[in-house]
Design an enzyme around this catalytic site. Structure first.
Site, PDB file in Angstrom:
ATOM      1  N   SER A   6       0.799  -1.220   0.000  1.00 47.85           N
ATOM      2  CA  SER A   6       0.000   0.000   0.000  1.00 47.85           C
ATOM      3  C   SER A   6       0.831   1.269   0.000  1.00 47.85           C
ATOM      4  CB  SER A   6      -0.917   0.022   1.230  1.00 47.85           C
ATOM      5  OG  SER A   6      -0.151   0.203   2.414  1.00 47.85           O
ATOM      6  N   LYS A   7       2.150   1.174   0.174  1.00 45.66           N
ATOM      7  CA  LYS A   7       2.976   2.364   0.377  1.00 45.66           C
ATOM      8  C   LYS A   7       3.399   3.018  -0.939  1.00 45.66           C
ATOM      9  CE  LYS A   7       2.877   2.079   4.843  1.00 45.66           C
ATOM     10  NZ  LYS A   7       1.913   0.986   5.028  1.00 45.66           N
TER      11      LYS A   7
END
Length: 434
Positions: A175-176
């Site tokens: 998700s980063k």
């Protein structure tokens, strides 16, 4: 996903070397070298995930059983459970309601003779006030550990975040902004001894040579937090595009926030002149006064506005439902305490401090009157979509009188109360009758 990403993964599969325990493995060391150069530190140690990075970093700077670690009350749970993994005691401090980061004054007020470290979270991608925090920490002999899980590439007074603390951590979760194909974490430091201890802690306390035979000697108590070579190679490929993607994200978000200047009921993220924002998450607050409502209606107004934006196609949603000290792992001692042999409260001098949500009013207020857009909607190719989001914000603002009337008559349950009910239901379903 690009052809270069696939080629990087294929390179590892053909090598037959998949972890940091594989003699002659090159991808993990390559990522460590490249990220240290990108951040501007002397050393980087890769681990299995961002939470492991925090635990290992805290251990590497000397945090141990019974020590206290100051943590901001608003963050992801990983920021606060990492000290528990070391049998240390998290001590929470309130946030600044403008930056959403650790309030330096609240940090200083939380310090006791047992305080060993502070976890400085750069929440949503905005650097915290590192000058004030590091000055306070230096006066008290406290190690600063930056949690830059959401802030890859952000800068503070010309320096990259993750280059200022005694040890600093990043997440490479999918998700980063800088992601791998699953999980991963990075620790950066300028201290060679801290880097060596972190390398030992990630793999059973061993000292493993880059080439040659492994001794299997555990020199100290460590974990199994080895990084994965496939994921390291994937991240190395992504890193080649990272600066260009960050520049596009900056342009897209800047255009969105610029348009919202005409909608004063939405309080947009502020970026002080001495730092840059990584734009991992956008948090917007509502201003009841701009809607001709009393301050007491901030919560119901946020709920009504959030529903209106979602009806227009904007994925407005909360990020975190309750302050970290309201999480049951702390309030009910489900991670430490309870009288078992590892109860940190049984250690000499440890204070059995209460964890109460009401002790963190700034965090409660921000949780009640704000909503977010998250990284998945801030992708570099999402510029046209963000333009349509701006259309929706403007439409909602045009109908502010009608929305204010609804908010003034709407029953409202704050996020943290709803989270408590959700927790009750989840626990009862998992453990009937307990």
């Amino acid at each position: 996903m690009t052809e270069e990403d696939e080629q990087a993964v294929g390179r590892v599969l053909r090598s037959g070397r998949f972890t940091s325990a594989s003699s002659g493995e090159r991808e993990i060391a390559g990522l460590e070298r490249e990220w240290a150069r990108h951040v501007g530190t002397g050393h980087c140690v890769a681990v299995s995930n961002g939470t492991a990075a925090l635990s290992v970093a805290l251990g590497a700077v000397g945090v141990g059983a019974g020590d206290e670690v100051v943590v901001p009350a608003l963050s992801f749970i990983g920021s606060a459970i990492a000290p528990l993994h070391l049998m240390a005691v998290p001590v929470f401090a309130d946030i600044d309601p403008v930056t959403f980061n650790l309030d330096p004054a609240a940090f200083e007020a939380a310090i006791t003779p047992r305080t060993k470290a502070v976890v400085v979270v750069h929440l949503h991608g905005l650097p915290a006030d590192l000058d004030r925090i590091t000055a306070i920490a230096a006066r008290h002999g406290i190690a600063v550990v930056e949690d830059a899980a959401q802030a890859h590439g952000a800068r503070y007074r010309g320096r990259a975040v993750g280059s200022i603390g005694a040890a600093n951590t990043f997440s490479l979760n999918v998700s980063k902004n800088l992601a791998t194909c699953g999980e991963g974490g990075l620790i950066t430091t300028d201290d060679a001894d801290v880097a060596t201890r972190a390398t030992m802690l990630r793999q059973f306390g061993e000292l493993i040579p880059a080439d040659g035979d492994r001794s299997y000697v555990a020199h100290l108590l460590g974990w199994n937090c080895k990084p994965n070579a496939v994921q390291a190679a994937f991240t190395r490929s992504r890193l080649t595009r990272f600066p260009a993607e960050a520049a596009v994200r900056e342009e897209n978000v800047g255009r969105l926030l610029g348009r919202l200047a005409s909608c004063p009921g939405f309080l947009v993220p502020e970026v002080p002149r001495d730092r840059t924002h990584a734009w991992h998450i956008l948090r917007f607050r509502v201003d009841p006064a701009a809607f001709d409502l009393a301050d007491a209606f901030a919560g119901p107004l946020r709920a009504v506005v959030q529903r209106a934006l979602r009806a227009e196609g904007v994925p407005a949603a909360p990020y975190q439902l309750q302050p970290l000290p309201a999480q049951r792992v702390f309030t009910e001692r489900r991670g430490f305490g309870g009288g078992h042999p590892g109860d940190v409260r049984s250690l000499p001098g440890v204070v059995d401090r209460p964890y109460r949500a009401e002790d963190y009013p700034a965090t409660l207020r921000v949780l009640d009157d704000s909503f977010t857009l998250q990284k998945a909607h801030l992708h570099p190719e999402a510029g046209p979509l963000l333009d349509r989001y701006a259309d929706a914000f403007e439409k909602v603002w045009e109908h502010r009188d009608a929305l204010a009337a609804v908010a003034a008559t709407t029953a409202h349950t704050p996020h943290w109360e709803r989270a408590s009910r959700i927790a009750d239901a989840e626990w009862s379903a998992a453990f009937p009758g307990r």
